[in-house]
Design a protein around this motif. Structure first.
Motif, PDB file in Angstrom:
ATOM      1  N   SER A  22       0.814  -1.211   0.000  1.00  0.00           N
ATOM      2  CA  SER A  22       0.000   0.000   0.000  1.00  0.00           C
ATOM      3  C   SER A  22       0.846   1.259   0.000  1.00  0.00           C
ATOM      4  O   SER A  22       0.355   2.336  -0.302  1.00  0.00           O
ATOM      5  CB  SER A  22      -0.923   0.013   1.230  1.00  0.00           C
ATOM      6  N   ARG A  23       2.139   1.129   0.367  1.00  0.00           N
ATOM      7  CA  ARG A  23       3.032   2.278   0.397  1.00  0.00           C
ATOM      8  C   ARG A  23       4.322   1.914  -0.307  1.00  0.00           C
ATOM      9  O   ARG A  23       4.786   0.774  -0.192  1.00  0.00           O
ATOM     10  CB  ARG A  23       3.335   2.696   1.846  1.00  0.00           C
ATOM     11  N   PRO A  24       4.920   2.815  -1.040  1.00  0.00           N
ATOM     12  CA  PRO A  24       6.167   2.483  -1.728  1.00  0.00           C
ATOM     13  C   PRO A  24       7.280   2.195  -0.742  1.00  0.00           C
ATOM     14  O   PRO A  24       7.422   2.862   0.267  1.00  0.00           O
ATOM     15  CB  PRO A  24       6.468   3.758  -2.535  1.00  0.00           C
ATOM     16  N   SER A  25       8.077   1.146  -1.016  1.00  0.00           N
ATOM     17  CA  SER A  25       9.177   0.804  -0.120  1.00  0.00           C
ATOM     18  C   SER A  25      10.513   1.258  -0.673  1.00  0.00           C
ATOM     19  O   SER A  25      11.491   1.313   0.047  1.00  0.00           O
ATOM     20  CB  SER A  25       9.212  -0.716   0.116  1.00  0.00           C
ATOM     21  N   ARG A  26      10.587   1.582  -1.962  1.00  0.00           N
ATOM     22  CA  ARG A  26      11.854   1.978  -2.549  1.00  0.00           C
ATOM     23  C   ARG A  26      12.102   3.453  -2.268  1.00  0.00           C
ATOM     24  O   ARG A  26      11.271   4.293  -2.594  1.00  0.00           O
ATOM     25  CB  ARG A  26      11.843   1.694  -4.048  1.00  0.00           C
ATOM     26  N   GLN A  27      13.243   3.749  -1.679  1.00  0.00           N
ATOM     27  CA  GLN A  27      13.511   5.106  -1.237  1.00  0.00           C
ATOM     28  C   GLN A  27      14.796   5.637  -1.852  1.00  0.00           C
ATOM     29  O   GLN A  27      15.714   4.880  -2.159  1.00  0.00           O
ATOM     30  CB  GLN A  27      13.644   5.150   0.288  1.00  0.00           C
ATOM     31  N   GLY A  28      14.889   6.955  -2.011  1.00  0.00           N
ATOM     32  CA  GLY A  28      16.100   7.569  -2.506  1.00  0.00           C
ATOM     33  C   GLY A  28      16.977   8.122  -1.412  1.00  0.00           C
ATOM     34  O   GLY A  28      18.106   8.528  -1.673  1.00  0.00           O
ATOM     35  N   GLY A  29      16.462   8.191  -0.178  1.00  0.00           N
ATOM     36  CA  GLY A  29      17.205   8.778   0.923  1.00  0.00           C
ATOM     37  C   GLY A  29      17.954   7.741   1.730  1.00  0.00           C
ATOM     38  O   GLY A  29      18.396   6.711   1.214  1.00  0.00           O
ATOM     39  N   SER A  30      18.115   7.998   3.013  1.00  0.00           N
ATOM     40  CA  SER A  30      18.873   7.096   3.876  1.00  0.00           C
ATOM     41  C   SER A  30      18.255   7.053   5.266  1.00  0.00           C
ATOM     42  O   SER A  30      17.522   7.960   5.677  1.00  0.00           O
ATOM     43  CB  SER A  30      20.340   7.535   3.959  1.00  0.00           C
ATOM     44  N   LEU A  31      18.567   5.985   5.979  1.00  0.00           N
ATOM     45  CA  LEU A  31      18.127   5.771   7.352  1.00  0.00           C
ATOM     46  C   LEU A  31      19.357   5.689   8.243  1.00  0.00           C
ATOM     47  O   LEU A  31      20.365   5.089   7.873  1.00  0.00           O
ATOM     48  CB  LEU A  31      17.327   4.477   7.478  1.00  0.00           C
ATOM     49  N   VAL A  32      19.269   6.282   9.426  1.00  0.00           N
ATOM     50  CA  VAL A  32      20.307   6.138  10.447  1.00  0.00           C
ATOM     51  C   VAL A  32      19.595   5.653  11.705  1.00  0.00           C
ATOM     52  O   VAL A  32      18.936   6.430  12.399  1.00  0.00           O
ATOM     53  CB  VAL A  32      21.068   7.455  10.707  1.00  0.00           C
ATOM     54  N   LEU A  33      19.704   4.352  11.981  1.00  0.00           N
ATOM     55  CA  LEU A  33      18.918   3.709  13.027  1.00  0.00           C
ATOM     56  C   LEU A  33      19.830   3.298  14.174  1.00  0.00           C
ATOM     57  O   LEU A  33      20.777   2.524  13.993  1.00  0.00           O
ATOM     58  CB  LEU A  33      18.205   2.479  12.462  1.00  0.00           C
ATOM     59  N   VAL A  34      19.529   3.813  15.361  1.00  0.00           N
ATOM     60  CA  VAL A  34      20.374   3.612  16.544  1.00  0.00           C
ATOM     61  C   VAL A  34      19.693   2.617  17.478  1.00  0.00           C
ATOM     62  O   VAL A  34      18.471   2.683  17.693  1.00  0.00           O
ATOM     63  CB  VAL A  34      20.613   4.948  17.273  1.00  0.00           C
ATOM     64  N   GLY A  35      20.489   1.723  18.061  1.00  0.00           N
ATOM     65  CA  GLY A  35      19.941   0.688  18.922  1.00  0.00           C
ATOM     66  C   GLY A  35      19.558   1.143  20.311  1.00  0.00           C
ATOM     67  O   GLY A  35      19.418   0.330  21.222  1.00  0.00           O
ATOM     68  N   GLY A  36      19.329   2.439  20.504  1.00  0.00           N
ATOM     69  CA  GLY A  36      18.977   2.978  21.811  1.00  0.00           C
ATOM     70  C   GLY A  36      20.202   3.516  22.530  1.00  0.00           C
ATOM     71  O   GLY A  36      21.339   3.354  22.079  1.00  0.00           O
ATOM     72  N   GLY A  37      19.969   4.181  23.663  1.00  0.00           N
ATOM     73  CA  GLY A  37      21.069   4.665  24.482  1.00  0.00           C
ATOM     74  C   GLY A  37      21.995   5.620  23.759  1.00  0.00           C
ATOM     75  O   GLY A  37      23.201   5.632  24.025  1.00  0.00           O
ATOM     76  N   LEU A  38      21.451   6.447  22.854  1.00  0.00           N
ATOM     77  CA  LEU A  38      22.279   7.375  22.097  1.00  0.00           C
ATOM     78  C   LEU A  38      22.787   8.485  23.022  1.00  0.00           C
ATOM     79  O   LEU A  38      22.009   9.256  23.569  1.00  0.00           O
ATOM     80  CB  LEU A  38      21.486   7.970  20.938  1.00  0.00           C
ATOM     81  N   LYS A  39      24.089   8.562  23.178  1.00  0.00           N
ATOM     82  CA  LYS A  39      24.685   9.558  24.071  1.00  0.00           C
ATOM     83  C   LYS A  39      24.766  10.909  23.371  1.00  0.00           C
ATOM     84  O   LYS A  39      24.977  10.984  22.156  1.00  0.00           O
ATOM     85  CB  LYS A  39      26.066   9.108  24.527  1.00  0.00           C
ATOM     86  N   ASP A  40      24.613  11.976  24.152  1.00  0.00           N
ATOM     87  CA  ASP A  40      24.593  13.305  23.532  1.00  0.00           C
ATOM     88  C   ASP A  40      25.955  13.743  23.015  1.00  0.00           C
ATOM     89  O   ASP A  40      26.054  14.717  22.269  1.00  0.00           O
ATOM     90  CB  ASP A  40      24.006  14.348  24.487  1.00  0.00           C
ATOM     91  N   ASP A  41      27.038  13.005  23.368  1.00  0.00           N
ATOM     92  CA  ASP A  41      28.360  13.345  22.854  1.00  0.00           C
ATOM     93  C   ASP A  41      28.797  12.444  21.701  1.00  0.00           C
ATOM     94  O   ASP A  41      29.979  12.443  21.315  1.00  0.00           O
ATOM     95  CB  ASP A  41      29.407  13.297  23.973  1.00  0.00           C
ATOM     96  N   ASN A  42      27.860  11.683  21.123  1.00  0.00           N
ATOM     97  CA  ASN A  42      28.196  10.794  20.014  1.00  0.00           C
ATOM     98  C   ASN A  42      28.266  11.619  18.724  1.00  0.00           C
ATOM     99  O   ASN A  42      27.331  11.654  17.921  1.00  0.00           O
ATOM    100  CB  ASN A  42      27.176   9.668  19.881  1.00  0.00           C
ATOM    101  N   ALA A  43      29.394  12.295  18.547  1.00  0.00           N
ATOM    102  CA  ALA A  43      29.557  13.188  17.395  1.00  0.00           C
ATOM    103  C   ALA A  43      29.527  12.430  16.084  1.00  0.00           C
ATOM    104  O   ALA A  43      29.122  12.980  15.048  1.00  0.00           O
ATOM    105  CB  ALA A  43      30.875  13.956  17.524  1.00  0.00           C
ATOM    106  N   GLN A  44      29.937  11.163  16.095  1.00  0.00           N
ATOM    107  CA  GLN A  44      29.960  10.375  14.862  1.00  0.00           C
ATOM    108  C   GLN A  44      28.550  10.167  14.319  1.00  0.00           C
ATOM    109  O   GLN A  44      28.285  10.389  13.133  1.00  0.00           O
ATOM    110  CB  GLN A  44      30.630   9.025  15.118  1.00  0.00           C
ATOM    111  N   VAL A  45      27.626   9.749  15.177  1.00  0.00           N
ATOM    112  CA  VAL A  45      26.261   9.471  14.717  1.00  0.00           C
ATOM    113  C   VAL A  45      25.499  10.761  14.447  1.00  0.00           C
ATOM    114  O   VAL A  45      24.876  10.921  13.382  1.00  0.00           O
ATOM    115  CB  VAL A  45      25.523   8.576  15.731  1.00  0.00           C
ATOM    116  N   TYR A  46      25.531  11.701  15.395  1.00  0.00           N
ATOM    117  CA  TYR A  46      24.841  12.968  15.142  1.00  0.00           C
ATOM    118  C   TYR A  46      25.421  13.660  13.909  1.00  0.00           C
ATOM    119  O   TYR A  46      24.687  14.235  13.094  1.00  0.00           O
ATOM    120  CB  TYR A  46      24.948  13.885  16.366  1.00  0.00           C
TER     121      TYR A  46
END
Length: 441
Positions: free
Chosen positions: A34-58
């Protein structure tokens, strides 16, 4: 620093067959068209516990949203609304959607985003999910971040609950992703990006023992799932979060078997799974952060079920259950994965590790880090896998569940093609092709 809410664990249950079965695990046939699954963008999915000093992910999220011009829309509808937060008026103690939205907005701006704004949709403002003014706000953003909490609130606010239909705000975010925007999330914010059979809760031991069932359950040990899934942004595998920290390896293998999925992405805390072109033929995966992501490949897995007997299952009965032939890859920072080829590509600079130690693998009597064990250690499953990789003394190692009645035994085996990769020449970091067997004894 305020730590946004996250729950200890989640689970579901399901019945077992009345006959002894040997089943090949095949890819799920449940696809949402019912919804298109093919995307042109990107996902950044974190397994929880994202620290506010994680400069790499942010920094990765911000760079993909336009760098110094990045405008991040922060969605925290999985948090309790202000009306349910007794500390809503205390900025040092509050943990509701509005104050969590302000928290993440400040963190993104501190890491270099030009602007970050809370998208005002939550249980106090469900109507805003179809507000044209909020849609205009979404359309002015170049990236999005979904915070943690309870993913059922995302279903209620953005997917019209049981209707499982895009609100206008979600439709706008979906269109932005397809046009090239970045969508990110942590914990529940990563879980909600899943397609069919999104996990809703449960513990590994009870999940392996009793199986899974559709729904949300007050019993936090019961393995549950949402059949229609979440937003459906990532469909090449099931998603789980907080995996090693909460010992969720068992529950995701059981859920994959029960629902017919042949791949799982098991995300660790403070670490991201970067997915480029999700849903398309060019979909690629890379790991960012201090821990890792496990990929369970169940294409060649076999399930063995016995007849139900008296026991502790949901209906007062349980069946014997075991699983063999699961491939386990563990990816760390910089490693890439090709979902189409099912191929792990270790990061540049990592080399195959030739184990020289003759130290036996230490005994492990709590492989799924049971919440019932006060002396338990997180990342127990991974610890045994890496210990086996580091020794030349053993080709296999066994670890058991803390609980018995039955007690589950996990056998780790260096199958042909198994390789441990290291950046320092001594420590196993990345693992490829380890074989996993789970036995009910």
């Amino acid at each position: 620093m305020r730590t946004p809410f996250r729950s200890r664990r989640t689970v579901l249950t399901g019945g077992a067959a009345a006959l002894v079965l040997t089943l090949a695990i095949t890819p799920t046939a449940t696809a949402d068209t019912s919804r298109p699954s093919r995307q042109g963008g990107s996902l950044v999915l974190v397994g929880g516990g994202l620290k506010d000093d994680n400069a790499q992910v942010y920094g990765e999220i911000i760079e993909r949203a336009g760098g110094a011009r990045a405008r991040i829309g922060v969605i925290t509808a999985s948090s309790v609304p202000a009306s349910q937060d007794p500390y809503a008026d205390d900025p040092d103690k509050c943990s509701n959607s509005a104050c969590n939205g302000a928290y993440y907005s400040e963190v993104f701006e501190r890491h270099g985003a030009a602007d970050a704004q809370w998208i005002p949709v939550d249980l106090d403002h469900i109507a805003n999910a179809d507000s044209e003014a909020v849609v205009r706000q979404v359309n002015s953003m170049s990236g999005f971040f979904f915070g943690g909490g309870d993913q059922s609130r995302y279903l209620t606010t953005l997917l019209n609950g049981a209707a499982h239909r895009d609100s206008k705000v979600l439709a706008a975010i979906r269109a932005k992703l397809a046009a090239g925007a970045v969508v990110s999330g942590s914990s529940a914010g990563a879980q909600i990006t899943a397609g069919a059979h999104m996990v809703t809760g449960g513990e590994s031991y009870e999940g392996l023992r009793d199986g899974s069932s559709p729904g949300y359950f007050e019993d936090a040990t019961r393995l549950g799932y949402e059949p229609e899934g979440g937003f459906g942004f990532l469909r090449s595998g099931l998603i789980d979060t907080h995996t090693g920290a909460y010992g969720r390896e068992g529950r995701v293998m059981r859920l994959a078997v029960d629902t017919g999925h042949d791949r799982v992405y098991a995300l660790e805390e403070n670490t991201a799974l970067l997915v480029e072109h999700p849903g398309g033929p060019r979909e690629r995966v890379r790991v960012l952060g201090p821990r890792g992501v496990a990929v369970f490949d169940l294409r060649r897995a076999r399930v063995h079920e016995g007849p139900k007997t008296a026991g502790r299952g949901v209906d007062g009965k349980r069946a014997t259950w075991s699983l063999s032939g699961v491939r386990y890859d563990y990816l760390t920072d910089g490693d890439r994965y090709d979902p189409r080829l099912r191929l792990t590509l270790p990061a540049y600079g990592k080399r195959p590790l030739a184990p020289r130690s003759t130290t036996p693998v230490p005994a492990n009597t709590d492989v799924f880090h049971s919440a019932a064990n006060p002396a338990g250690a997180p990342y127990s499953f991974l610890t045994t896998a890496r210990a086996l990789a580091a020794t030349a003394a053993q080709r296999t190692a066994e670890a058991t569940s803390y609980e018995d009645g039955p007690r589950f035994t996990v056998t780790f085996a260096k199958s042909p093609g198994f390789t441990a990769w290291s950046g320092d020449g001594a420590t196993p970091q990345t693992l490829t092709g380890l074989s996993i067997h789970v036995t009910d004894r």
